[in-house]
Design an enzyme around this catalytic site. Structure first.
Site, PDB file in Angstrom:
ATOM      1  N   CYS A 134       0.804  -1.226   0.000  1.00  0.00           N
ATOM      2  CA  CYS A 134       0.000   0.000   0.000  1.00  0.00           C
ATOM      3  C   CYS A 134       0.841   1.282   0.000  1.00  0.00           C
ATOM      4  O   CYS A 134       0.428   2.282  -0.579  1.00  0.00           O
ATOM      5  CB  CYS A 134      -0.980  -0.012   1.164  1.00  0.00           C
ATOM      6  SG  CYS A 134      -0.319  -0.712   2.664  1.00  0.00           S
ATOM      7  N   HIS A 191      -1.968   6.483   4.307  1.00  0.00           N
ATOM      8  CA  HIS A 191      -0.525   6.515   4.526  1.00  0.00           C
ATOM      9  C   HIS A 191       0.029   7.819   3.950  1.00  0.00           C
ATOM     10  O   HIS A 191      -0.118   8.097   2.754  1.00  0.00           O
ATOM     11  CB  HIS A 191       0.153   5.328   3.825  1.00  0.00           C
ATOM     12  CG  HIS A 191      -0.158   3.988   4.436  1.00  0.00           C
ATOM     13  ND1 HIS A 191      -0.797   3.846   5.655  1.00  0.00           N
ATOM     14  CD2 HIS A 191       0.123   2.727   4.008  1.00  0.00           C
ATOM     15  CE1 HIS A 191      -0.900   2.544   5.938  1.00  0.00           C
ATOM     16  NE2 HIS A 191      -0.363   1.848   4.955  1.00  0.00           N
TER      17      HIS A 191
HETATM   18  N1  LIG Z   1      -4.790  -3.400   5.593  1.00  0.00           N
HETATM   19  C1  LIG Z   1      -4.232  -2.835   4.525  1.00  0.00           C
HETATM   20  O1  LIG Z   1      -4.178  -1.605   4.400  1.00  0.00           O
HETATM   21  C2  LIG Z   1      -3.691  -3.687   3.421  1.00  0.00           C
HETATM   22  C3  LIG Z   1      -3.289  -3.059   2.252  1.00  0.00           C
HETATM   23  C4  LIG Z   1      -2.798  -3.828   1.195  1.00  0.00           C
HETATM   24  C5  LIG Z   1      -2.713  -5.188   1.331  1.00  0.00           C
HETATM   25  N2  LIG Z   1      -3.097  -5.809   2.488  1.00  0.00           N
HETATM   26  C6  LIG Z   1      -3.039  -7.277   2.534  1.00  0.00           C
HETATM   27  O2  LIG Z   1      -4.368  -7.755   2.398  1.00  0.00           O
HETATM   28  C7  LIG Z   1      -4.539  -8.980   3.104  1.00  0.00           C
HETATM   29  C8  LIG Z   1      -5.681  -8.815   4.108  1.00  0.00           C
HETATM   30  O3  LIG Z   1      -5.299  -7.794   5.026  1.00  0.00           O
HETATM   31  P1  LIG Z   1      -6.271  -7.253   6.164  1.00  0.00           P
HETATM   32  O4  LIG Z   1      -5.633  -6.007   6.623  1.00  0.00           O
HETATM   33  O5  LIG Z   1      -7.666  -7.225   5.685  1.00  0.00           O
HETATM   34  O6  LIG Z   1      -6.112  -8.405   7.280  1.00  0.00           O
HETATM   35  P2  LIG Z   1      -7.201  -8.956   8.312  1.00  0.00           P
HETATM   36  O7  LIG Z   1      -8.053  -7.837   8.786  1.00  0.00           O
HETATM   37  O8  LIG Z   1      -6.437  -9.753   9.304  1.00  0.00           O
HETATM   38  O9  LIG Z   1      -8.119  -9.922   7.423  1.00  0.00           O
HETATM   39  C9  LIG Z   1      -7.811 -11.206   6.980  1.00  0.00           C
HETATM   40  C10 LIG Z   1      -9.095 -12.039   7.070  1.00  0.00           C
HETATM   41  O10 LIG Z   1      -8.948 -13.288   6.388  1.00  0.00           O
HETATM   42  C11 LIG Z   1      -9.647 -14.289   7.145  1.00  0.00           C
HETATM   43  N3  LIG Z   1      -9.147 -15.627   6.844  1.00  0.00           N
HETATM   44  C12 LIG Z   1      -8.141 -16.319   7.440  1.00  0.00           C
HETATM   45  N4  LIG Z   1      -7.973 -17.511   6.837  1.00  0.00           N
HETATM   46  C13 LIG Z   1      -8.886 -17.589   5.851  1.00  0.00           C
HETATM   47  C14 LIG Z   1      -9.221 -18.591   4.886  1.00  0.00           C
HETATM   48  N5  LIG Z   1      -8.539 -19.723   4.795  1.00  0.00           N
HETATM   49  N6  LIG Z   1     -10.224 -18.342   4.025  1.00  0.00           N
HETATM   50  C15 LIG Z   1     -10.916 -17.182   4.065  1.00  0.00           C
HETATM   51  N7  LIG Z   1     -10.638 -16.198   4.970  1.00  0.00           N
HETATM   52  C16 LIG Z   1      -9.633 -16.399   5.850  1.00  0.00           C
HETATM   53  C17 LIG Z   1      -9.390 -13.887   8.560  1.00  0.00           C
HETATM   54  O11 LIG Z   1     -10.370 -14.448   9.398  1.00  0.00           O
HETATM   55  P3  LIG Z   1     -10.044 -14.861  10.925  1.00  0.00           P
HETATM   56  O12 LIG Z   1      -9.661 -13.599  11.615  1.00  0.00           O
HETATM   57  O13 LIG Z   1     -11.303 -15.466  11.363  1.00  0.00           O
HETATM   58  O14 LIG Z   1      -8.877 -15.824  10.816  1.00  0.00           O
HETATM   59  C18 LIG Z   1      -9.489 -12.354   8.491  1.00  0.00           C
HETATM   60  O15 LIG Z   1     -10.798 -11.898   8.702  1.00  0.00           O
HETATM   61  C19 LIG Z   1      -3.201  -9.279   3.756  1.00  0.00           C
HETATM   62  O16 LIG Z   1      -2.491 -10.181   2.950  1.00  0.00           O
HETATM   63  C20 LIG Z   1      -2.526  -7.920   3.797  1.00  0.00           C
HETATM   64  O17 LIG Z   1      -1.110  -8.024   3.794  1.00  0.00           O
HETATM   65  C21 LIG Z   1      -3.605  -5.082   3.531  1.00  0.00           C
END
Ligand SMILES: NC(=O)c1ccc[n+]([C@@H]2O[C@H](COP(=O)([O-])OP(=O)(O)OC[C@H]3O[C@@H](n4cnc5c(N)ncnc54)[C@H](OP(=O)(O)O)[C@@H]3O)[C@@H](O)[C@H]2O)c1
Length: 355
Positions: free
Chosen positions: A150, A243
């Site tokens: 990001c 950011h």
């Molecule tokens: N946040 C940002 O600004 C941002 C920006 C760019 C990229 N990213 C990337 O985007 C991805 C998601 O980030 P996030 O910030 O949204 O993280 P997050 O809030 O931790 O969300 C990830 C979600 O995926 C679920 N999950 C886990 N295992 C799974 C499975 N096998 N099948 C389906 N769902 C599953 C989790 O559920 P449980 O909690 O129930 O395990 C959780 O709700 C990451 O790879 C991150 O590096 C994030």
């Protein structure tokens, strides 16, 4: 559900922070049908309404949708042809590859497959051409497209229009990154309240290498990286979204300040493609002395569908050979779900989607 009447689109990781942003953007998308929502094992038997964390209410047409787990085989068999992935890094690769093997196109936010041969890291305004060079028929496999880190996204968009007018020698960037960049629940409150954390694991490396990838050259995936060094310092601060980055560039003396401003203002490489989530102006210039600010500028971007998709550039100081400015981008929209949705719209415009 049969392949004929099943859902064509899925959101993976729909229970997380980026997943919920996907749900918002896809609940009423002019080109893509309503998605099926997929969570992890803990979401079994739960609805979107029950897991929702964003301040605004969940979209009414999906609030009661099941967010339980589904395997790639189940998704493909039920007719899914396009998947948006917000899976946690470390677990995403296996699922994404399995879906691709089954002919599903995957647009991912996870870092697992970034930099893999044949998997482009894409920001359409910056390196959209990369998609044109991928084979159209890939042995029946679905395309996998990643969006970059990001903070790299905002920096690369700000740098892109400068390449034609400035001979850049090096780039230094210091970030002030929002809490939501760490997902939900993210950083413990006692670690960040009244504090700034001068370390985000692997972020400085990603910011440097992915910016150089995005500005790289060639038709191959991955391309030959941009040759200019990028030096990054990354910090987590107590803002919710957005950011902010302080950028210092050493360049050869060249154009006037007004020419630099015009290059940013006139940058709209996706004009004419009618991509619903593309902002009319990907870069919004702020002339005020104290902008951009996360609180006031994170939602930059028009039309309404593209809110959060424009980056804001301001505090521009050009004292040759040094150019300094701030850039702000919404990490979860432009740097997250919105970036992936735009990538899918771009792939559709280039006739690279199986729907
Ligand atoms: N946040 C940002 O600004 C941002 C920006 C760019 C990229 N990213 C990337 O985007 C991805 C998601 O980030 P996030 O910030 O949204 O993280 P997050 O809030 O931790 O969300 C990830 C979600 O995926 C679920 N999950 C886990 N295992 C799974 C499975 N096998 N099948 C389906 N769902 C599953 C989790 O559920 P449980 O909690 O129930 O395990 C959780 O709700 C990451 O790879 C991150 O590096 C994030």
């Amino acid at each position: 559900v049969t392949a004929r009447d099943g859902p064509a689109v899925a959101v993976l990781g729909a229970t997380g922070y980026i997943g919920q942003q996907f749900v918002r953007l896809l609940a009423e998308h002019p080109q893509f049908p309503l998605p099926v929502l997929v969570g992890g094992p803990r979401a079994k038997g739960r609805t979107l309404q029950e897991v929702w964390q964003l301040p605004e209410p969940p979209p009414a047409n999906l609030a009661a949708a099941d967010v339980g787990p589904r395997s790639p085989a189940q998704l493909a068999a039920s007719g899914v042809r396009l998947a948006f992935s917000a899976l946690p890094s470390g677990t995403a690769a296996l699922t994404e590859r399995e879906l691709s093997r089954r002919g599903v196109a995957v647009f991912s936010n996870a870092a697992d497959l970034r930099g893999t041969a044949g998997v482009p890291l894409l920001v359409p305004e910056v390196n959209g051409q990369l998609l044109r060079h991928l084979p159209r028929r890939n042995g029946g496999r679905g395309l996998i497209v990643n969006n970059p880190n990001c903070s790299a996204t905002g920096l690369a968009i700000a740098l892109r229009p400068l390449l034609g007018i400035l001979r850049i020698r090096e780039v230094h960037v210091a970030t002030y990154q929002a809490l939501s960049g760490a997902g939900y629940p993210g950083v413990p409150s006692l670690a960040i309240t009244d504090n700034v954390l001068p370390y985000i694991p692997e972020e400085e490396e990603k910011l440097a290498s992915e910016t150089r990838y995005l500005l790289g050259q060639g038709r191959r995936t991955p391309p030959t990286p941009w040759k200019v060094p990028v030096w990054a310092n990354c910090a987590r601060v107590a803002t919710r979204d957005g950011h902010l980055e302080a950028v210092t560039i050493r360049a050869e003396a060249g154009p006037s300040r007004s020419r630099i401003l015009a290059a940013w203002r006139e940058f709209h490489p996706l004009d004419g493609f009618e991509l619903p989530t593309a902002p009319l102006r990907p870069i919004e210039l702020r002339e005020e002395v104290d902008r951009p600010q996360p609180l006031r500028d994170r939602w930059a971007g028009a039309p309404a569908r593209a809110r959060g998709m424009a980056v804001s550039v301001g505090r521009v100081r050009w004292e040759p050979p040094m150019l300094r400015f701030f850039v702000l981008s919404h990490n979860a929209i432009r740097g997250g779900a919105g970036g992936s949705v735009l990538n899918a719209e771009w792939a559709k415009a280039l006739d690279r989607l199986p729907l």
